[in-house]
Design a protein around this motif. Structure first.
Motif, PDB file in Angstrom:
ATOM      1  N   ASP A 145      -2.356 -10.373   6.335  1.00 38.63           N
ATOM      2  CA  ASP A 145      -2.972 -10.805   6.945  1.00 38.63           C
ATOM      3  C   ASP A 145      -2.377 -11.797   7.251  1.00 38.63           C
ATOM      4  O   ASP A 145      -2.051 -13.123   6.708  1.00 38.63           O
ATOM      5  CB  ASP A 145      -5.141 -11.819   6.260  1.00 38.63           C
ATOM      6  CG  ASP A 145      -5.627 -12.588   7.323  1.00 38.63           C
ATOM      7  OD1 ASP A 145      -4.907 -13.095   7.994  1.00 38.63           O
ATOM      8  OD2 ASP A 145      -6.947 -12.069   7.514  1.00 38.63           O
ATOM      9  N   GLU A 173      -2.291 -14.538   9.868  1.00 38.41           N
ATOM     10  CA  GLU A 173      -2.835 -15.740   9.608  1.00 38.41           C
ATOM     11  C   GLU A 173      -2.945 -16.396   8.387  1.00 38.41           C
ATOM     12  O   GLU A 173      -2.619 -17.367   8.517  1.00 38.41           O
ATOM     13  CB  GLU A 173      -4.758 -15.849  11.265  1.00 38.41           C
ATOM     14  CG  GLU A 173      -4.876 -17.030  11.077  1.00 38.41           C
ATOM     15  CD  GLU A 173      -6.483 -17.055  11.898  1.00 38.41           C
ATOM     16  OE1 GLU A 173      -5.798 -15.901  12.617  1.00 38.41           O
ATOM     17  OE2 GLU A 173      -6.918 -17.785  12.096  1.00 38.41           O
ATOM     18  N   ARG A 174      -3.598 -15.651   8.141  1.00 34.22           N
ATOM     19  CA  ARG A 174      -3.680 -16.165   6.761  1.00 34.22           C
ATOM     20  C   ARG A 174      -2.105 -17.243   6.060  1.00 34.22           C
ATOM     21  O   ARG A 174      -2.245 -17.663   5.200  1.00 34.22           O
ATOM     22  CB  ARG A 174      -4.489 -15.885   5.720  1.00 34.22           C
ATOM     23  CG  ARG A 174      -5.804 -15.570   6.171  1.00 34.22           C
ATOM     24  CD  ARG A 174      -6.586 -16.420   5.351  1.00 34.22           C
ATOM     25  NE  ARG A 174      -6.847 -17.107   4.208  1.00 34.22           N
ATOM     26  CZ  ARG A 174      -7.644 -16.486   3.182  1.00 34.22           C
ATOM     27  NH1 ARG A 174      -8.404 -15.403   3.953  1.00 34.22           N
ATOM     28  NH2 ARG A 174      -7.356 -17.014   1.834  1.00 34.22           N
ATOM     29  N   GLN A 202      -1.159 -19.470   7.273  1.00 40.61           N
ATOM     30  CA  GLN A 202      -1.676 -20.515   6.610  1.00 40.61           C
ATOM     31  C   GLN A 202      -1.122 -21.624   4.913  1.00 40.61           C
ATOM     32  O   GLN A 202      -0.769 -22.235   4.460  1.00 40.61           O
ATOM     33  CB  GLN A 202      -3.297 -20.996   6.598  1.00 40.61           C
ATOM     34  CG  GLN A 202      -3.229 -20.883   8.406  1.00 40.61           C
ATOM     35  CD  GLN A 202      -5.144 -19.954   7.948  1.00 40.61           C
ATOM     36  OE1 GLN A 202      -5.662 -19.944   7.137  1.00 40.61           O
ATOM     37  NE2 GLN A 202      -5.757 -19.846   9.229  1.00 40.61           N
ATOM     38  N   THR A 229       3.367  -6.559  11.691  1.00 44.29           N
ATOM     39  CA  THR A 229       2.988  -7.432  10.900  1.00 44.29           C
ATOM     40  C   THR A 229       4.973  -8.020  10.091  1.00 44.29           C
ATOM     41  O   THR A 229       5.376  -9.026   9.906  1.00 44.29           O
ATOM     42  CB  THR A 229       2.698  -6.937   9.528  1.00 44.29           C
ATOM     43  OG1 THR A 229       1.282  -6.565  10.563  1.00 44.29           O
ATOM     44  CG2 THR A 229       2.146  -7.881   9.018  1.00 44.29           C
ATOM     45  N   GLN A 251       6.981 -10.869  12.326  1.00 43.90           N
ATOM     46  CA  GLN A 251       5.855 -11.662  11.463  1.00 43.90           C
ATOM     47  C   GLN A 251       5.821 -12.772  10.603  1.00 43.90           C
ATOM     48  O   GLN A 251       6.415 -13.390  10.208  1.00 43.90           O
ATOM     49  CB  GLN A 251       3.959 -11.574  12.020  1.00 43.90           C
ATOM     50  CG  GLN A 251       3.952 -11.762  13.971  1.00 43.90           C
ATOM     51  CD  GLN A 251       2.507 -11.150  13.673  1.00 43.90           C
ATOM     52  OE1 GLN A 251       2.351 -10.211  13.437  1.00 43.90           O
ATOM     53  NE2 GLN A 251       1.912 -11.642  14.738  1.00 43.90           N
TER      54      GLN A 251
END
Lengths: 475, 475
Positions: free
Chosen positions: B243, B245-246, B249, B277, B280
């Motif tokens: 994931d 976004e996580r 973070q 992904t 990213q």
């Protein structure tokens, strides 16, 4: 089906298993020749199977087999429905061994790296193993042929967490004969004696703990302990074991958690623990709650068994470690730990977490097969005789150079010797390395760096050329 | 010279290599019978060679061979000049495998220990490997026979510190085809993929460091990191990778030193990283100076190659790890690390200090021989087809039990599935274990323990009996 036999750096065609093998190889040679000669270049289509079979007067199935094997080699690619092509971008692969760095500082890893990665043209009187032609290769070959008929599970399964039951059973019987009662469950196979030590360090120690070793001791004990960020203290080794007075003092003053030492024949000195010292070591260990790891890696070289701490102690505070690398095969990579059952249980978890098991099960069965071969006992007896003679001869030769033994070992291939006139062994080793000879200078074994004029010689790896280079280096 | 072939727990006589072998074995059987029947007891002298040869109508040399082999087995001792005797004190050796503890808590080591030490009567749909008869055993047998003719050095020497040059060259060519330029020098062979991870943890981390893993992830990553006293943080895994976004973070908040993940097919989910992904992940890794270990252990099961972080990154901050255990042989115990040259150099030192080298050189040549066998590519193609069919069939069968897939994997043997009605997978696994079936409950893979109703199924290890037990356990 043809197969190739590998040599260190090159490939050579073995005797054919079937009559088609040389033809398959001939087709492969022809295609390789066309590619290296740029008659076929990257991305280009190979001749059709039918055409090449006709040109070379072989069957189409021989060409298919050759193409398939060239695909497996990475030289050719198959495009389903289209045919075979020269691999698009041939990689620039440096297919050479990495030369050991000659200028590397002499540290405890120096001898290992120099010896393991030495070129075929180098001589290795500093290494800690026998030449390949001293090993029981005929028995190993018989075991390999037997393994080729073993059941599928042996060939491709992970195997149990403790490793080959057959091999552990063999070890348990051997230990029982030495007075050590340890069931097969109490034995954990590991990928090497070094790895056994590594697991024990991880299991018993934490960074910053203190560990006691002999001075001198096997250099890799130091390298290993440094990797674990352990504080190392040492006790001088005498011809009958550790200096027992200093041993007691160090235990009292430094409170080491562990003592790592050799059973049977001490490395590098070749000395043997006396019964009296053995008893004193255990008495002091009990008084200071010290755990002991006894590495018996050279045990098979002993003419008669010497005292074993593990036997005297009954495996209460002593852990036994060994391997088959010195007298059977270092290529099998198989060692073991014998210890209290609850420790073995914890070590199994640790070995699963860090290696998903122990040694190669195929290799462990290979070791068992070789040990069980009727010829193995005779191999050991012959080795002992041959080494005894070689030690005598080399002591005489070294004596002519003014090099004298620190003690006379009862067995094995190590001679721990003093150089004449306080010569610096590290400088001699550097000089010899320039002439392609790897020596083992004393201070790589010494925690206190007090062995500057000593050197360990492997008598099985010495010849006239080694003695000539050594003589030059001393001059 | 006769040889025996080993099976998991028993010994059986193989086809004789020479005509004298059955006679030697017959003599051994007779002596064993007398010992176990107490006709000969500890310390007693065996019949003289001449007498037994006469009694059994065999040649004296056959009796000598049999006695020698009984000595090698530890059942008999030779006293030079006196004869052969029954070994004095026969040890009480527990020659049975250690039964896994059925009541052991379900932790990340639970599935490993249960699966590895499972008895022959147990079924293992929770394990992470193929049944032995799915593996390329014929090619392995051919390679073993070829190795029996290899030069002495392959059979008994330690070999170079990086491991078999032939195998590293093969890997380098394969990597080049995937767009990863790494010379053979940049590849370090290790005794397993797990051990590769272990070395990297030791090389890159210190106790207390933080490492990021996927949730769920391969359970042994957790066991390994705990053994290194590493703080573990996790990111949820989606059907296209972490994931993202996580991921960002967690990098910002927790500053992990390392991210350990799977390339190709993710374990346990079977999911595949998407190109977007992958890019990213690398962008965020660069921003936070994160090192990544990419474990490609299931890569050979992919129908088409998926994005590789190592290829996108050019091995700058990505380290690649893999092994041959899943499609070739787990018994060979051979893995590898591909990384920046200066890291490999440091890892070589570490592997020498902790194992005096890498995998068994014999086993590495066995891997190379099998990879180079013309049949290996077809074996892989067949495996993929067979697994695709098996996944379909098992999905249908599991569906009948109300068990549904979390995603549909592109390849491999793993199905990550949700149990019906939020059933507790750990309780189901405990119930199945009582019926001799080892399952892999979801929370052994989950750092956050958020996979309580999920389970990983190995479709290659499933049959009607597994489905029956599973059905019972769910009831």
């Amino acid at each position: 089906m043809s197969r190739t036999v590998w040599t260190s750096g090159t490939t050579q065609l073995a005797e054919a298993e079937t009559s088609s093998a040389p033809r398959t190889e001939a087709v492969m040679v022809e295609i390789r020749r066309r590619i290296t000669g740029r008659a076929l270049t990257g991305g280009e289509k190979l001749p059709s199977i039918r055409r090449l079979a006709g040109d070379l007067k072989v069957s189409p199935s021989t060409v298919v087999e050759a193409y398939e094997r060239l695909v497996a080699e990475g030289l050719v690619r198959a495009r389903p429905g289209s045919g075979f092509y020269v691999a698009g971008s041939l990689p620039v692969v440096a297919l050479r061994e990495v030369a050991p760095k000659l200028d590397r500082a002499i540290d405890p890893l120096w001898v290992s790296r120099q010896s393991l990665d030495a070129g075929a043209d180098m001589l290795r009187p500093g290494c800690g193993w026998l030449p390949a032609d001293w090993m029981p290769n005929a028995a190993i070959r018989r075991s390999l042929r037997a393994l080729a008929r073993a059941e599928d599970g042996i060939l491709s399964d992970y195997g149990g967490t403790r490793g080959s039951l057959a091999l552990r059973g063999h070890l348990a019987r051997q230990f029982a004969a030495e007075g050590i009662e340890a069931g097969a469950d109490q034995i954990l196979l590991t990928p090497s004696g070094s790895r056994a030590m590594d697991l024990l360090c991880r299991f018993l120690l934490k960074p910053g703990d203190t560990v006691l070793v002999d001075d001198p001791c096997y250099f890799n004990f130091q390298a290993l302990l440094r990797a674990h960020q352990i504080r190392i203290v040492s006790v001088p080794y005498t011809p009958t074991g550790p200096d027992i007075e200093r041993f007691g003092q160090v235990l009292a003053a430094e409170r080491p958690r562990l003592y790592i030492t050799n059973a049977a024949l001490h490395n590098p000195t070749g000395a043997t623990l006396s019964p009296r010292t053995a008893h004193q070591v255990l008495t002091l260990a009990a008084a200071h709650d010290l755990t002991i790891v006894e590495d018996e890696i050279f045990a098979e070289f002993e003419p008669e068994p010497s005292p074993r701490l593990a036997a005297l102690d009954g495996l209460a505070r002593v852990i036994r470690v060994g391997s088959f690398s010195k007298t059977l095969s270092a290529s099998a990579r198989c060692g073991y730990i014998v210890a209290r059952p609850e420790w073995i249980e914890g070590l199994v978890d640790l070995q699963v977490a860090t290696n998903f098991g122990g040694p190669s099960p195929i290799a462990a069965e290979l070791v068992f097969g070789t040990l069980s071969d009727g010829s193995y006992r005779k191999h050991l007896a012959d080795l002992r005789t041959r080494l005894a003679r070689r030690r005598r001869e080399m002591l005489a030769e070294l004596g002519k150079l003014g090099i004298t033994p620190w003690t006379l070992p009862r067995g094995g291939f190590c001679l721990w010797c003093r150089l004449p006139d306080g010569r610096d062994a590290a400088a001699v080793a550097q000089a010899a390395l320039r002439e392609r000879v790897v020596l083992a200078p004393g201070n790589v074994f010494s925690v206190t760096q007090s062995a500057g004029d000593l050197m360990r010689f492997n008598v099985a790896q010495m010849d006239g050329e080694v003695l000539r280079v050594l003589g030059n280096a001393l001059r």
